[in-house]
Enzyme design. Structure first.
Site, mmCIF file in Angstrom:
data_model
loop_
_atom_site.group_PDB
_atom_site.id
_atom_site.type_symbol
_atom_site.label_atom_id
_atom_site.label_comp_id
_atom_site.label_asym_id
_atom_site.label_seq_id
_atom_site.Cartn_x
_atom_site.Cartn_y
_atom_site.Cartn_z
ATOM 1 N N ASN A 1 45.219 42.814 38.548
ATOM 2 C CA ASN A 1 44.647 41.689 37.815
ATOM 3 C C ASN A 1 43.543 42.152 36.867
ATOM 4 O O ASN A 1 43.763 42.291 35.670
ATOM 5 C CB ASN A 1 44.118 40.628 38.787
ATOM 6 C CG ASN A 1 43.747 39.328 38.075
ATOM 7 O OD1 ASN A 1 43.757 39.241 36.859
ATOM 8 N ND2 ASN A 1 43.409 38.313 38.846
ATOM 9 N N ASP A 2 42.372 42.431 37.393
ATOM 10 C CA ASP A 2 41.227 42.749 36.542
ATOM 11 C C ASP A 2 41.457 43.975 35.662
ATOM 12 O O ASP A 2 41.006 44.014 34.517
ATOM 13 C CB ASP A 2 39.974 42.988 37.393
ATOM 14 C CG ASP A 2 39.575 41.742 38.165
ATOM 15 O OD1 ASP A 2 39.967 40.639 37.752
ATOM 16 O OD2 ASP A 2 38.887 41.879 39.185
#
Length: 480
Positions: A408-409
């Site tokens: 994700n990040d």
């Protein structure tokens, strides 16, 4: 009983093995041998310390060691690779608590020796540690008190901080940062009061000051880590690793144990360096991370337009069959699904078709540095196609297909496009520059850190929903 010379020689040998172990862990091919260096070094340290001068009460020590070894064996066999970060945090807490107990015990022994001296009593029959205190000068005993204060304070901060980190990493606590109102001032006030109590202790105030210092440090450790969000947890684990090392070094000074001093310094310095490297990789200021909550966003995050478009295994397989170059970006989701072996089989099949397959690894992918590298090595993925972010980023624009597995990040374009994002300025893998991006993800949630990802809404991105291992397994029979 072994003489002091043997113990010193064993300490030197163990220290060398620990250094070789740390050095070897920087290379995947040497890592297994490096682990054995560490194991042998620790075995030497334990055995020669046990049978060194002044050590006794084996009737108590040996059963406790056997119980501890049995618990460690059970835990090691039971813990999955995905649970390693929280296990590391839990082990850090043990080191911190041990430092607190050793500090308290050292003060009680020091006070006992001082009382016996003042009363003119014989100092014969003391414990080995107390006997060494009996031969110290007043200046040396004062220095011992400084060591005790440092050990108790650092150990207490490490203990509660590690317990909270364990809870957040294990999902037993909310990963969002939480602080009391005026949180930084509370931490600063507790630290200032600890300093006042330390000065009082050094001027003869008594054991109660150490108890209060520990209580205040317990609060600081708890409150500091509560104030740090999930996105920064990898740095926190590394930072606590450093704290535990310095706590061990403080214990070493207190006990006059050279090996503990050396080992603690190695762990403390390497943990600090790793924390700095990770902060740099995440565009975080080290001081801001460890203080928890300083800095942050300057306004509301940008709104995300569009929708997440799903795709099935057939659509992904068709794109892979037509692609010449593929980059796979693994994250914690791959570890949770234990999909590394399925991914390895996918790589083998694609490479057998003559396609250029590589991996892009972000420095903080997963929950610990090197997490993805270990999983891929376990699945026998060739080392030469596993590339770091800086090595692969410039090639992504010319890549046909990128498959993101549970990340994700580290692939979030908001880091570069939204100055108000919690991860603004963090270096990320620019996967959105590829022709096509497929994101293998369980659902539409924001993930562990709670940060929405605009990548999932881009026109060239398709969401391949489902368990990562099952999704990859579904692809395999559809590939040419």
């Amino acid at each position: 009983m072994l003489g002091h010379q043997f113990v010193t020689a064993a300490a030197i040998a163990a220290s060398v093995l620990f250094i070789l172990s740390l050095g070897g862990l920087s290379n995947q091919e040497k890592a297994k041998r490096a682990v054995w260096y560490g194991i042998v070094g620790m075995a030497l340290a334990v055995v020669f310390t046990m049978f060194g001068p002044g050590i006794g009460q084996y009737w108590l020590m040996i059963p406790m060691m056997l119980i501890g070894a049995a618990i460690g064996t059970v835990v090691a066999k039971k813990v999955e690779m995905t649970e390693m970060p929280q296990l590391v945090a839990a082990l850090h807490s043990f080191v911190g608590l041990a430092a607190v107990f050793v500090g308290w015990n050292a003060e009680m022994e020091r006070a006992r020796v001082m009382a016996m001296r003042a009363a003119g009593e014989s100092l014969d029959g003391l414990s080995a540690f107390a006997a060494t205190l009996a031969h110290k000068t007043p200046a040396e005993l004062t220095f011992l008190q400084v060591e005790v204060v440092l050990g108790v304070f650092i150990g207490a901060v490490t203990f509660t901080g590690s317990v909270i980190a364990f809870g957040k990493l294990a999902g037993k606590m909310d990963g969002k940062p939480k602080q009391y109102p005026g949180g930084h001032w509370l931490n600063a006030g507790a630290a200032a009061l600890s300093l006042v109590l330390a000065i009082a202790y050094l001027n003869g105030a008594g054991f109660w000051t150490l108890l209060l210092i520990a209580v205040l440090a317990f609060f600081i450790g708890w409150h500091l880590i509560m104030g740090i969000g999930g996105a920064d947890m990898p740095v926190v684990v590394s930072m606590l690793n450093s704290y535990s090392g310095w706590a061990a070094a403080a214990i070493g000074f207190t006990l006059s144990n050279d090996l503990l001093i050396v080992t603690g310094a190695l762990v403390g310095s390497s943990g600090a360096i790793l924390s700095y490297i990770m902060c740099k990789a995440m565009n975080r200021k080290f001081v801001n991370v460890i203080l928890g909550g300083f800095g942050g966003t300057s306004g509301p995050a940008a709104e995300i337009e569009g929708e997440q478009v799903a795709i099935d295994a057939g659509g992904v397989a068709s794109a892979l069959n037509d692609a010449d170059s593929v980059v796979i970006v693994p994250g914690y989701g791959m570890a949770v699904a234990q999909a590394q072996n399925a991914v390895s089989e996918l790589v083998r099949k694609l490479r057998s078709s003559g396609k250029n397959i590589r991996f892009g690894i972000h420095p903080v992918a997963g929950r610990l540095p090197g997490h993805m590298n270990v999983l891929l090595a376990e699945a026998k993925v060739p080392y030469d196609i596993v590339l770091e972010m800086d090595e692969i980023n410039d090639d992504l624009a010319s890549t046909d297909v990128v498959i993101v597995i549970g990340s994700n990040d580290i692939v979030n374009p908001a880091a570069q496009e939204d100055p108000n994002s919690p991860i603004a300025g963090m270096p990320v893998l620019r996967v959105w520059e590829a022709k096509q991006v497929f994101v293998c993800k369980r659902g539409q949630g924001t993930g562990y850190s709670g940060i929405e990802n605009p990548l999932f809404f881009k026109d060239n991105t398709r969401m391949f929903y489902g368990d990562a291992r099952q999704s990859i397994d579904a692809l395999l029979p559809l590939l040419d």
